[in-house]
Design a protein around this motif. Structure first.
Motif, PDB file in Angstrom:
ATOM      1  N   PRO A   7       0.822  -1.219   0.000  1.00 17.65           N
ATOM      2  CA  PRO A   7       0.000   0.000   0.000  1.00 17.65           C
ATOM      3  C   PRO A   7       0.852   1.263   0.000  1.00 17.65           C
ATOM      4  CG  PRO A   7      -0.889  -1.597   1.536  1.00 17.65           C
ATOM      5  CD  PRO A   7       0.415  -2.148   1.065  1.00 17.65           C
ATOM      6  N   LEU A   8       0.460   2.214  -0.813  1.00 21.69           N
ATOM      7  CA  LEU A   8       1.185   3.470  -0.944  1.00 21.69           C
ATOM      8  C   LEU A   8       0.689   4.486   0.076  1.00 21.69           C
ATOM      9  CD1 LEU A   8       0.936   3.418  -4.780  1.00 21.69           C
ATOM     10  CD2 LEU A   8       3.119   3.799  -3.627  1.00 21.69           C
ATOM     11  N   PRO A   9       1.585   5.232   0.711  1.00 20.23           N
ATOM     12  CA  PRO A   9       1.142   6.248   1.666  1.00 20.23           C
ATOM     13  C   PRO A   9       0.592   7.476   0.942  1.00 20.23           C
ATOM     14  CG  PRO A   9       3.524   6.295   1.456  1.00 20.23           C
ATOM     15  CD  PRO A   9       3.046   5.145   0.606  1.00 20.23           C
ATOM     16  N   PRO A  10      -0.629   7.877   1.211  1.00 19.04           N
ATOM     17  CA  PRO A  10      -1.140   9.118   0.633  1.00 19.04           C
ATOM     18  C   PRO A  10      -0.281  10.301   1.083  1.00 19.04           C
ATOM     19  CG  PRO A  10      -2.914   7.810   1.568  1.00 19.04           C
ATOM     20  CD  PRO A  10      -1.646   7.187   2.030  1.00 19.04           C
ATOM     21  N   LEU A  11      -0.192  11.301   0.237  1.00 18.51           N
ATOM     22  CA  LEU A  11       0.625  12.477   0.542  1.00 18.51           C
ATOM     23  C   LEU A  11      -0.124  13.766   0.281  1.00 18.51           C
ATOM     24  CD1 LEU A  11       3.302  10.711   0.763  1.00 18.51           C
ATOM     25  CD2 LEU A  11       4.402  12.691  -0.278  1.00 18.51           C
ATOM     26  N   LEU A  49      -4.026   9.517  -8.128  1.00 16.31           N
ATOM     27  CA  LEU A  49      -5.308  10.207  -7.985  1.00 16.31           C
ATOM     28  C   LEU A  49      -5.007  11.525  -7.298  1.00 16.31           C
ATOM     29  CD1 LEU A  49      -8.767   8.824  -7.049  1.00 16.31           C
ATOM     30  CD2 LEU A  49      -7.966  10.960  -6.080  1.00 16.31           C
ATOM     31  N   ALA A  50      -5.166  12.625  -8.016  1.00 24.75           N
ATOM     32  CA  ALA A  50      -4.721  13.932  -7.552  1.00 24.75           C
ATOM     33  C   ALA A  50      -5.906  14.824  -7.191  1.00 24.75           C
ATOM     34  CB  ALA A  50      -3.866  14.613  -8.614  1.00 24.75           C
ATOM     35  N   VAL A  51      -5.848  15.398  -6.003  1.00 22.61           N
ATOM     36  CA  VAL A  51      -6.866  16.337  -5.519  1.00 22.61           C
ATOM     37  C   VAL A  51      -6.176  17.680  -5.312  1.00 22.61           C
ATOM     38  CG1 VAL A  51      -8.557  16.832  -3.729  1.00 22.61           C
ATOM     39  CG2 VAL A  51      -8.098  14.462  -4.384  1.00 22.61           C
ATOM     40  N   SER A  52      -6.511  18.637  -6.158  1.00 23.51           N
ATOM     41  CA  SER A  52      -5.809  19.914  -6.170  1.00 23.51           C
ATOM     42  C   SER A  52      -6.698  21.063  -5.725  1.00 23.51           C
ATOM     43  CB  SER A  52      -5.291  20.204  -7.585  1.00 23.51           C
ATOM     44  OG  SER A  52      -4.843  21.544  -7.698  1.00 23.51           O
ATOM     45  N   ALA A  53      -6.066  22.031  -5.069  1.00 21.94           N
ATOM     46  CA  ALA A  53      -6.775  23.243  -4.654  1.00 21.94           C
ATOM     47  C   ALA A  53      -7.264  24.068  -5.825  1.00 21.94           C
ATOM     48  CB  ALA A  53      -5.850  24.097  -3.786  1.00 21.94           C
ATOM     49  N   HIS A  54      -6.814  23.758  -7.038  1.00 19.50           N
ATOM     50  CA  HIS A  54      -7.194  24.546  -8.211  1.00 19.50           C
ATOM     51  C   HIS A  54      -8.196  23.831  -9.114  1.00 19.50           C
ATOM     52  CE1 HIS A  54      -4.365  27.815  -7.493  1.00 19.50           C
ATOM     53  NE2 HIS A  54      -3.565  26.885  -7.017  1.00 19.50           N
ATOM     54  N   GLU A 163      -4.065  -0.915  -4.063  1.00 23.48           N
ATOM     55  CA  GLU A 163      -4.234  -1.311  -5.461  1.00 23.48           C
ATOM     56  C   GLU A 163      -3.225  -0.611  -6.370  1.00 23.48           C
ATOM     57  OE1 GLU A 163      -8.342  -0.573  -6.355  1.00 23.48           O
ATOM     58  OE2 GLU A 163      -9.056  -1.806  -4.689  1.00 23.48           O
ATOM     59  N   GLY A 164      -2.183  -0.057  -5.763  1.00 26.40           N
ATOM     60  CA  GLY A 164      -1.133   0.573  -6.544  1.00 26.40           C
ATOM     61  C   GLY A 164      -1.403   2.007  -6.922  1.00 26.40           C
ATOM     62  N   VAL A 165      -2.399   2.634  -6.302  1.00 30.46           N
ATOM     63  CA  VAL A 165      -2.759   4.018  -6.622  1.00 30.46           C
ATOM     64  C   VAL A 165      -2.223   4.942  -5.529  1.00 30.46           C
ATOM     65  CG1 VAL A 165      -4.648   5.639  -7.011  1.00 30.46           C
ATOM     66  CG2 VAL A 165      -4.808   3.299  -7.875  1.00 30.46           C
ATOM     67  N   TRP A 166      -1.581   6.005  -5.958  1.00 34.51           N
ATOM     68  CA  TRP A 166      -1.043   6.994  -5.027  1.00 34.51           C
ATOM     69  C   TRP A 166      -2.011   8.162  -4.936  1.00 34.51           C
ATOM     70  CZ3 TRP A 166       3.095  11.149  -6.063  1.00 34.51           C
ATOM     71  CH2 TRP A 166       3.569  11.658  -4.838  1.00 34.51           C
TER      72      TRP A 166
END
Length: 284
Positions: A7-11, A49-54, A163-166
């Motif tokens: 599992p990848l650590p969310p950042l 999977l990217a969650v951006s302030a913009h 599942e390999g998603v960061w």
């Protein structure tokens, strides 16, 4: 999706000014090390999977285009910045999976065959994965929702880590652009940090280390100078999405801290049980 990877650590990363793409500074150097450490410790992610302030919407939206290009969602910068490219593959299959996970949590999300990476996404990714060979799925979120609601959004996406998603949240640990010109009218990257910014960043780090989720979720009432550091909080809310994806059991770890222009914090945090492993890979 496969569950073969660790599992990848969310950042969460503070993306800073668009000029970071041309003048990386301390944060840009960290991003380069981060990408190398992430791949060495966990393998190359199948997708981000990217969650951006913009990327903000009235309801969550998954941008499921098969390919993305950099969006220059800013003005008044040198021409060289607009010539930079970041053409990355999209992740349509991941969008379907993420939409299903959100639905299971009672969160309705739209899935659109549209693309584009705002500068909050492509600026750090250009240093983290410079070959632009990792698929990206932007998730536009609702800025009017509370930190607790953003945390719940992240919790719904937590299974993706195995599942390999960061899961990557990108914004800014402090963000009040009106403060950046208070030093002789011309902000510079080496301006000394103002006390209010330092106090806020220190509070976030201390409450994170203590796993004080009630205080963190109520930061606008409890953190020092919260309204000054975040007149609106869309740049901090991705922190809570990434935190939710990591879960409340492990303490968030600050992997990087620096400041540009005296008040624009560039801190980065890792979340979840694998955060310590990433910190070790970074020799922190």
């Amino acid at each position: 999706m496969s569950t073969e990877t660790t599992p990848l650590p969310p950042l969460f990363v503070s993306h800073g000014s668009p000029m970071t793409a041309l003048e990386p500074g301390a944060a840009g150097a960290f991003w380069q090390r981060l990408g190398q450490a992430l791949v060495a410790s966990f393998g190359r992610p199948k997708a981000v999977l990217a969650v951006s302030a913009h990327s903000l919407t009235r309801e969550p939206v998954l941008l499921a285009a098969p390919r993305h290009e950099a969006i220059y969602d800013f003005g008044g910068f040198p021409d060289a910045l607009y010539r930079l490219r970041y053409d990355a593959p999209g992740a349509p299959a991941l969008a379907e999976r993420a939409q299903a996970l959100l639905a299971q949590a009672g969160i309705a999300a739209h899935r659109l065959p549209e693309g584009g990476l705002d500068h909050g996404i492509w600026t750090p990714l250009r240093s983290i994965f410079p070959q632009a060979d990792v698929p990206v799925l932007p998730l536009a979120y609702v800025p009017s929702q509370s930190p607790a609601q953003q945390f719940a959004l992240g919790q719904a996406l937590a299974p993706l880590a195995a599942e390999g998603v960061w899961v990557l949240g990108t914004g800014s640990i402090t963000h009040n652009l009106r403060l950046l010109g208070r030093f002789n009218g011309t902000p510079r990257g080496d301006d000394a940090e103002i006390p209010e910014s330092a106090a806020f960043r220190t509070w976030m780090q201390s409450r994170a280390s203590a796993r004080d989720w009630p205080a963190l979720l109520d930061y606008r009432a409890q953190a020092p100078h919260a309204a000054l550091m975040h007149p609106t909080d869309e740049h901090l809310l991705p922190w809570y999405v990434a935190a939710g994806a990591g879960g409340p059991e492990a303490a968030p770890l600050r992997l990087h801290d620096s400041v540009t222009f005296g008040a624009l914090g560039m801190d980065a945090y890792a979340f979840g049980p694998q955060a310590a492993r990433l910190a070790q890979a970074l020799d922190l």
